[in-house]
Write an enzyme that holds these catalytic residues in place. Structure first.
Site, PDB file in Angstrom:
ATOM      1  N   GLU A  81      47.445   7.958 -21.316  1.00 14.76           N
ATOM      2  CA  GLU A  81      46.710   6.678 -21.352  1.00 14.76           C
ATOM      3  C   GLU A  81      45.368   6.849 -22.066  1.00 14.76           C
ATOM      4  OE1 GLU A  81      46.189   6.040 -17.174  1.00 14.76           O
ATOM      5  OE2 GLU A  81      48.316   5.749 -16.778  1.00 14.76           O
ATOM      6  N   CYS A 117      14.588  -7.400 -21.159  1.00 13.97           N
ATOM      7  CA  CYS A 117      13.420  -7.093 -20.325  1.00 13.97           C
ATOM      8  C   CYS A 117      13.714  -6.046 -19.266  1.00 13.97           C
ATOM      9  CB  CYS A 117      12.919  -8.378 -19.690  1.00 13.97           C
ATOM     10  SG  CYS A 117      12.549  -9.586 -20.953  1.00 13.97           S
ATOM     11  N   GLU A 118      14.006  -4.848 -19.690  1.00 14.73           N
ATOM     12  CA  GLU A 118      14.246  -3.721 -18.777  1.00 14.73           C
ATOM     13  C   GLU A 118      13.804  -2.455 -19.498  1.00 14.73           C
ATOM     14  OE1 GLU A 118      16.722  -3.352 -15.938  1.00 14.73           O
ATOM     15  OE2 GLU A 118      17.613  -5.344 -15.970  1.00 14.73           O
ATOM     16  N   GLY A 131      41.391  10.355 -20.889  1.00 14.54           N
ATOM     17  CA  GLY A 131      40.266  11.242 -20.602  1.00 14.54           C
ATOM     18  C   GLY A 131      39.806  12.155 -21.710  1.00 14.54           C
ATOM     19  N   ARG A 137      26.182   1.751 -22.549  1.00 15.79           N
ATOM     20  CA  ARG A 137      26.367   3.163 -22.202  1.00 15.79           C
ATOM     21  C   ARG A 137      25.055   3.950 -22.102  1.00 15.79           C
ATOM     22  NH1 ARG A 137      28.897   6.581 -24.555  1.00 15.79           N
ATOM     23  NH2 ARG A 137      30.090   7.352 -22.795  1.00 15.79           N
ATOM     24  N   TYR A 152      34.274   1.322 -25.051  1.00 10.18           N
ATOM     25  CA  TYR A 152      33.365   0.938 -23.968  1.00 10.18           C
ATOM     26  C   TYR A 152      32.049   0.374 -24.512  1.00 10.18           C
ATOM     27  CZ  TYR A 152      36.869   3.711 -21.579  1.00 10.18           C
ATOM     28  OH  TYR A 152      38.065   4.198 -21.126  1.00 10.18           O
ATOM     29  N   GLY A 172      42.076   6.157 -24.181  1.00 15.15           N
ATOM     30  CA  GLY A 172      41.279   4.994 -24.567  1.00 15.15           C
ATOM     31  C   GLY A 172      40.258   5.421 -25.609  1.00 15.15           C
ATOM     32  N   ARG A 173      39.208   6.100 -25.127  1.00 20.35           N
ATOM     33  CA  ARG A 173      38.090   6.496 -25.983  1.00 20.35           C
ATOM     34  C   ARG A 173      38.525   7.260 -27.245  1.00 20.35           C
ATOM     35  NH1 ARG A 173      33.096   7.571 -23.454  1.00 20.35           N
ATOM     36  NH2 ARG A 173      34.349   7.905 -21.589  1.00 20.35           N
ATOM     37  N   TYR A 185      24.675   5.399 -18.428  1.00 21.26           N
ATOM     38  CA  TYR A 185      24.990   6.832 -18.236  1.00 21.26           C
ATOM     39  C   TYR A 185      23.989   7.754 -18.924  1.00 21.26           C
ATOM     40  CZ  TYR A 185      29.571   4.472 -17.965  1.00 21.26           C
ATOM     41  OH  TYR A 185      30.611   3.613 -17.712  1.00 21.26           O
TER      42      TYR A 185
HETATM   43  N1  LLP Z   1      43.596   5.655 -17.435  1.00 21.84           N
HETATM   44  C1  LLP Z   1      42.864   5.310 -16.362  1.00 21.84           C
HETATM   45  C2  LLP Z   1      43.531   5.125 -15.076  1.00 21.84           C
HETATM   46  C3  LLP Z   1      41.479   5.145 -16.484  1.00 21.84           C
HETATM   47  O1  LLP Z   1      40.757   4.819 -15.417  1.00 21.84           O
HETATM   48  C4  LLP Z   1      40.853   5.331 -17.751  1.00 21.84           C
HETATM   49  C5  LLP Z   1      39.411   5.145 -17.918  1.00 21.84           C
HETATM   50  C6  LLP Z   1      41.665   5.661 -18.846  1.00 21.84           C
HETATM   51  C7  LLP Z   1      43.032   5.825 -18.652  1.00 21.84           C
HETATM   52  C8  LLP Z   1      41.119   5.867 -20.224  1.00 21.84           C
HETATM   53  O2  LLP Z   1      40.243   6.959 -20.259  1.00 21.84           O
HETATM   54  P1  LLP Z   1      39.654   7.476 -21.647  1.00 21.84           P
HETATM   55  O3  LLP Z   1      40.796   8.060 -22.461  1.00 21.84           O
HETATM   56  O4  LLP Z   1      39.009   6.338 -22.336  1.00 21.84           O
HETATM   57  O5  LLP Z   1      38.675   8.518 -21.254  1.00 21.84           O
HETATM   58  N2  LLP Z   1      32.794   3.227 -19.273  1.00 21.84           N
HETATM   59  C9  LLP Z   1      32.855   4.674 -19.350  1.00 21.84           C
HETATM   60  C10 LLP Z   1      34.278   5.190 -19.288  1.00 21.84           C
HETATM   61  C11 LLP Z   1      35.033   4.713 -18.070  1.00 21.84           C
HETATM   62  C12 LLP Z   1      36.469   5.187 -18.051  1.00 21.84           C
HETATM   63  C13 LLP Z   1      37.246   4.497 -17.002  1.00 21.84           C
HETATM   64  N3  LLP Z   1      38.635   4.844 -16.950  1.00 21.84           N
HETATM   65  C14 LLP Z   1      32.122   5.124 -20.601  1.00 21.84           C
HETATM   66  O6  LLP Z   1      31.590   4.285 -21.313  1.00 21.84           O
HETATM   67  O7  LLP Z   1      32.033   6.314 -20.862  1.00 21.84           O
END
Ligand code: LLP
Length: 417
Positions: free
Chosen positions: A276, A345-346, A242, A315, A373, A278-279, A319
């Site tokens: 966990e 085409c959107e 997150g 994205r 993402y 990601g981003r 969003y």
């Molecule tokens: N753990 C769980 C259970 C999750 O659902 C997620 C992301 C993460 C970890 C990783 O979160 P991060 O560190 O990346 O914030 N597609 C959207 C983001 C969707 C996130 C879904 N879950 C975007 O492009 O902003």
């Protein structure tokens, strides 16, 4: 300065590390995702070193960018993984990742996926409902296994992020109320093929403040205490992902501050800490490189029609997300206000609105902060083959995904006899 350390202007030309983006476009075509190995490594090491000697495991959220080369890089750095499907588990294994450092999140794990994960001896299932727990217990029983489980609690805190990526409010589909988790942990004997090893939460994505994390931690620690007083010992706490990144003018906590806060708030307990991210590991390590096909001037707006579209980077359309857009060749000519749009085409097919740029047909643009993402959410809408992906490693450009071909798109389709 571009504001992104690995993507830098030299004599008004944008480079990734020591490689001109122009050269990458000439060799691999556009649209093309471009990642910097050094940026990925640096982000991982920032997380890892901030934990210092605290027992921890970083479980990279595969969904952010699932390319095998990226997973392999993190595996080599010692990372664990957070997966949400059987496919992601197979990716981790294929990339040389360790299933025993892998946690399995998600509200809808199916029987086959649970079997695969039990077979692979993953570290933990982050279970999101009682129904899922009952199913997992049964499957583990059938396989004569014991499933390691964390219950994912929904701490009901406001992550103050986009509603589509906020997950920790009680009205969201994720996790279970703390009171329910407490009840289930106490009825462990009903699930003899499950071992409760952890406690998990994830409150949302692209958080730019530390406060919601702290609120969630406090609630988790409360629950941990209650369980302890009833003689239930938990081995690890998983605070999910997150942490936000800077797309424009956001000022998210640094990786170091975020991790330090997690460690300081849990100073009194001995449990291993899992996260966990990601981003924050991949977002600013990648860009989407695209070429301007046409400039179109209407009485009310100027459009730059580029060869990347919403199917490549969803994205903005999904969003209304902002991604910085930089010209690969900067010059001093007068700027105009442009809508940067794709060929799909959107009306929602845009990459940026109202950008003040000086543009010429055929020039390249870099859509910044596209490492997370981006490719992982791409599609074949409008029968557009998906983009190529390359990674820069010390001046060498490696192709890590070939551009998809139209033949590949047709390969699984059949017409009636
Ligand atoms: N753990 C769980 C259970 C999750 O659902 C997620 C992301 C993460 C970890 C990783 O979160 P991060 O560190 O990346 O914030 N597609 C959207 C983001 C969707 C996130 C879904 N879950 C975007 O492009 O902003």
């Amino acid at each position: 300065m571009s504001g992104f350390p690995e993507f830098i202007y030299r004599n008004n030309e944008l480079f990734v590390e020591s490689v001109p983006l122009e050269q990458i476009a000439a060799e691999f075509g556009t649209p093309c995702y471009v990642y910097s190995r050094s940026a990925l490594t640096r982000a991982y090491q920032e997380f890892d070193s901030a934990f210092a000697d605290r027992d921890h495991l970083i479980c990279y959220a595969v969904k952010a960018n699932a390319n095998l080369a990226i997973l392999n890089l993190f595996a080599r750095l010692g990372s664990g993984f957070d997966i949400v499907s059987g496919g992601e588990l197979l990716r981790v294994i294929k990339a040389g990742g360790n299933p025993q450092k892998t946690v399995f999140s998600g509200v809808g794990k199916n029987t086959e996926e649970m079997r695969m994960a039990l077979e692979a001896n993953i570290l933990c299932f982050n279970v999101e409902s009682e129904a899922e727990l009952i199913a997992l217990n049964q499957i583990a029983k059938d396989m004569s296994k014991i499933a390691p489980v964390s219950l994912r609690v929904n701490p009901d805190v406001d992550a103050k992020t986009h509603p589509y990526i906020s997950t920790g409010l009680k009205e969201n589909k994720f996790g279970m109320p703390i009171s329910e988790a407490e009840r289930i942990y106490q009825s462990a004997r009903l699930y003899p093929h499950v071992r409760f090893t952890g406690l998990d939460c994830h409150i949302g994505s692209q958080l730019t403040e530390i406060e919601p994390f702290m609120q969630a931690i406090e609630k988790i620690l409360n629950l941990l205490n209650n369980l302890k007083s009833r003689g239930l010992e938990i081995e690890h706490l998983d605070f999910g992902g997150g942490l936000g990144i800077r797309y424009a003018h956001e000022t998210p906590p640094s990786i170091k501050n975020y991790v330090s806060t997690l460690c300081a708030s849990t100073n009194d307990i001995k449990q291993r800490l899992l996260i966990e991210p990601g981003r924050s590991l991949v977002g600013n390590a990648g860009i989407l490189l695209t070429r301007i096909e046409y400039l179109k001037h209407t009485p009310v707006r100027n459009f730059a029609i580029v060869d990347a579209a919403m199917n490549d980077l969803m994205r903005p359309a999904l969003y209304d997300a902002y991604h910085e857009i930089l010209p690969v060749n900067k010059h001093d000519r007068e700027t105009q206000n442009y809508q940067i749009v794709g060929p799909v085409c959107e009306t929602g097919d845009f990459l940026g609105h109202d950008r003040k740029l000086s543009l010429t047909t055929g020039n390249l643009l870099a859509i910044m902060s596209a490492g997370a993402y981006g490719m992982s959410m791409s599609s074949n809408y409008n029968t557009r083959p998906r983009a190529a992906e390359v990674m820069i490693d010390k001046g060498t450009v490696h192709i890590i995904r070939q551009r998809e071909t139209i033949d590949q798109l047709f390969a699984t389709e059949r017409v009636l006899p």
